[in-house]
Design an enzyme around this catalytic site. Structure first.
Site, PDB file in Angstrom:
ATOM      1  N   CYS A  11       0.844  -1.186   0.000  1.00  9.26           N
ATOM      2  CA  CYS A  11       0.000   0.000   0.000  1.00  9.26           C
ATOM      3  C   CYS A  11       0.888   1.247   0.000  1.00  9.26           C
ATOM      4  CB  CYS A  11      -0.914   0.023   1.221  1.00  9.26           C
ATOM      5  SG  CYS A  11      -0.041  -0.053   2.780  1.00  9.26           S
ATOM      6  N   CYS A  14       3.106   1.850   2.993  1.00  9.70           N
ATOM      7  CA  CYS A  14       4.246   0.939   3.106  1.00  9.70           C
ATOM      8  C   CYS A  14       5.397   1.440   2.233  1.00  9.70           C
ATOM      9  CB  CYS A  14       3.845  -0.466   2.668  1.00  9.70           C
ATOM     10  SG  CYS A  14       2.325  -1.041   3.426  1.00  9.70           S
TER      11      CYS A  14
END
Lengths: 77, 350
Positions: A11, A14
Site C-alpha cells: 500500500c 508501506c
C-alpha cells in the site's frame, strides 16, 4: 550490520515507509540490510496486524502507519 | 523568526492542556462567525444577494468552511482517540468474546480503531489468531470502513446531526447483525487452509510505547494533515456541485427513479450499482449531495453510500487470499441484504 525489514502488502503507506528509511540510511551513511516483506503469510509470522510494520534484527519495533523521522533516526543510531 | 516558529511548534507539547482549551475556544469562535462571514463575503462581490447566483455563492461560502471546520475538528479528535485504541488493544479486548456481546463491541471498536483498508487482511488474520470468533471479526471488518469519522463528519456538516446519527446507528446495526449471521452459519471451514492453521495460534505481542499528551496532540495534527489533506478537493467539488445544480436541474429530477414514490426496486438497484463502485467516504459525498438535492429519498441514497463504501470489488479480491469463494459470497450477500433493509426502513420511516 543491522537487518531492517519493512512489512507491508504494497500500500502507499508501506512504500512511503520504505522510502523514508532509505533516505535516512543514505543521509546517515550507515550500512544496513534493507528488505521488503510483502507476502501476507510472512507478515503474519511477525504477529503484526497493522501495516506498515518495521522489524529490526528480528524484533518488531513499529506497526501501523508511517513512522516519524525521529523514530527512524533512533533505529539507525 | 525561525526560533519563534519553532517555539510555537513546540508549544502544544509543552502545555498540552492549555493548548487544547485554546484550540477548542478558537474552533468554537470560528464556527459561530460562519454565517456573518459568508454574508460579508457575498456582500463584497458585485452580485445581488437575493439573486439566484448570490444565494448559491452564500451557500458555497457558508457550507465549505463549515464542513471543513467540522471535519478538521472531528478528525483531530479521532487522531487523539487513535493513540488510545491500537488494533492490538482492540484485539485483546475482543479475544475470546462470545457472539452477541462480542459483535456489539467489535462494531463499536471499529469506529475508533485506526484502520486502513490495506491492513484489512493482516487485521483479519490477527484477530482470528488471537481467538476472536469469525462472526465477531466480521462485525469489526464491516463497521471499520463503513462507519468512519469522515463519513459521519460529512453527513453531519451537510445534512445535519439527525442524518449522521441515523447513519451511525444503522451502520452499527448492519455490522452487528451481519457478523452474527456469519457467526451462526459456522463458516470457519471456508477460510483458506493456511489461515485456519493459524487460528488460535497466539501471536507475538507488540507493545506500543506509552505516549504523553504532547505526542497525542501531534498524532491529532498528523491525522488532520493526512485525512483533510486528502479529502478537501472532494468536499469542495461536492459543495460546488450542490450549489451549482441548484435551480439548473429540476428539483424532482431524481424523484421518479430514486424518490419516495419510486418503484420498490430502486433501493436494490442503488445497492447493486454501488457494489462495483469503489471510493472512500469523501469521494462519494459529491454524488450523495447531488442526489439528495434533486429529490432522491434519504434511505435510497444512504443504501447507495453504504454499499459503495462497505462492499467493493478490490476488497473482495484482497479477501480472496484468506477466504474461500463461498465465504466471500456469504459476506457480500449478508451485508448487501442488511444495507437493503436499512434503505427500506429509512424510506418507510422518514
Amino acid at each position: 550490520m543491522k537487518n531492517i525489514k519493512v512489512l507491508g502488502t504494497g500500500c502507499a503507506n508501506c512504500k512511503t515507509t520504505l522510502k523514508l528509511i532509505e533516505e535516512a540510511v543514505a543521509a546517515k551513511g550507515v550500512a544496513v540490510q534493507l528488505e521488503k516483506v510483502e507476502e501476507i503469510k510472512d507478515i503474519m509470522g511477525y504477529g503484526v496486524m497493522s501495516t506498515p510494520g518495521v522489524v529490526i534484527d528480528g524484533k518488531v519495533v513499529h506497526a501501523g502507519g508511517i513512522p516519524s523521522k525521529d523514530k527512524i533516526d533512533g533505529w539507525l543510531s | 523568526m525561525t526560533s519563534l516558529t519553532l517555539q510555537l511548534k513546540r508549544w502544544p507539547s509543552r502545555q498540552p492542556y492549555l493548548f487544547l482549551t485554546i484550540a477548542v475556544a478558537v474552533w468554537w469562535a470560528l464556527y459561530q462567525t460562519l454565517i456573518p462571514f459568508s454574508e460579508a463575503l457575498v456582500g463584497l462581490l458585485p452580485v445581488a444577494r437575493d439573486s439566484h447566483l448570490g444565494g448559491a455563492l452564500q451557500f458555497f461560502f457558508y457550507d465549505t468552511p463549515k464542513v471543513l471546520l467540522l471535519l478538521t475538528g472531528i478528525v483531530f479528535i479521532m487522531g487523539i482517540v487513535h493513540t488510545f485504541v491500537s488494533p492490538e488493544r482492540t484485539r485483546a479486548l475482543l479475544s475470546g468474546k462470545r457472539l452477541g456481546i462480542g459483535n456489539g463491541m467489535a462494531a463499536t471498536l471499529g469506529i475508533v480503531t485506526p484502520f486502513c483498508s490495506c491492513s484489512a487482511v493482516p487485521l483479519f488474520i490477527g484477530f482470528l489468531q488471537a481467538g476472536v470468533p469469525l462472526g465477531v471479526t466480521f462485525s469489526f471488518l464491516i463497521s471499520a470502513p463503513m462507519v468512519n469519522e469522515v463519513a459521519l463528519a460529512l453527513l453531519f456538516g451537510m445534512f445535519g446531526w439527525k442524518v449522521a446519527a441515523l447513519y451511525l446507528g444503522m451502520g452499527l446495526l448492519v455490522a452487528i447483525v451481519a457478523g452474527l449471521v456469519i457467526g451462526h452459519l459456522k463458516m470457519e471451514r471456508y477460510l483458506e487452509d493456511w489461515v485456519r492453521a493459524m487460528q488460535n495460534s497466539q501471536s507475538a505481542d507488540y507493545e506500543h510505547a506509552a505516549m504523553n499528551w504532547g505526542e497525542r496532540i501531534d498524532s491529532g495534527f498528523h491525522h488532520v494533515r493526512e485525512i483533510v489533506g486528502k479529502v478537501w478537493p472532494y468536499i469542495l467539488a461536492g459543495i460546488a456541485l450542490g450549489a451549482g445544480i441548484h435551480g439548473y436541474v429540476p428539483e424532482d429530477f431524481m424523484a421518479s427513479i430514486m424518490g419516495r414514490d419510486a418503484p420498490w426496486w430502486s433501493v436494490p438497484a442503488a445497492v447493486a450499482i454501488g457494489v462495483p463502485m469503489y471510493t472512500n467516504a469523501a469521494g462519494i459525498i459529491p454524488i450523495v449531495e447531488a442526489l439528495m438535492g434533486k429529490g432522491a429519498a434519504l434511505g435510497t441514497v444512504l443504501a447507495f453510500m453504504m454499499s459503495v463504501i462497505a462492499l467493493s470489488a478490490p476488497e473482495m479480491i484482497i479477501l480472496r487470499k484468506v477466504l474461500k469463494p463461498q465465504l466471500i459470497a456469504t459476506f457480500a450477500g449478508v451485508v448487501a441484504t442488511g444495507i437493503l433493509l436499512v434503505g427500506y426502513v429509512f424510506n418507510f420511516v422518514l
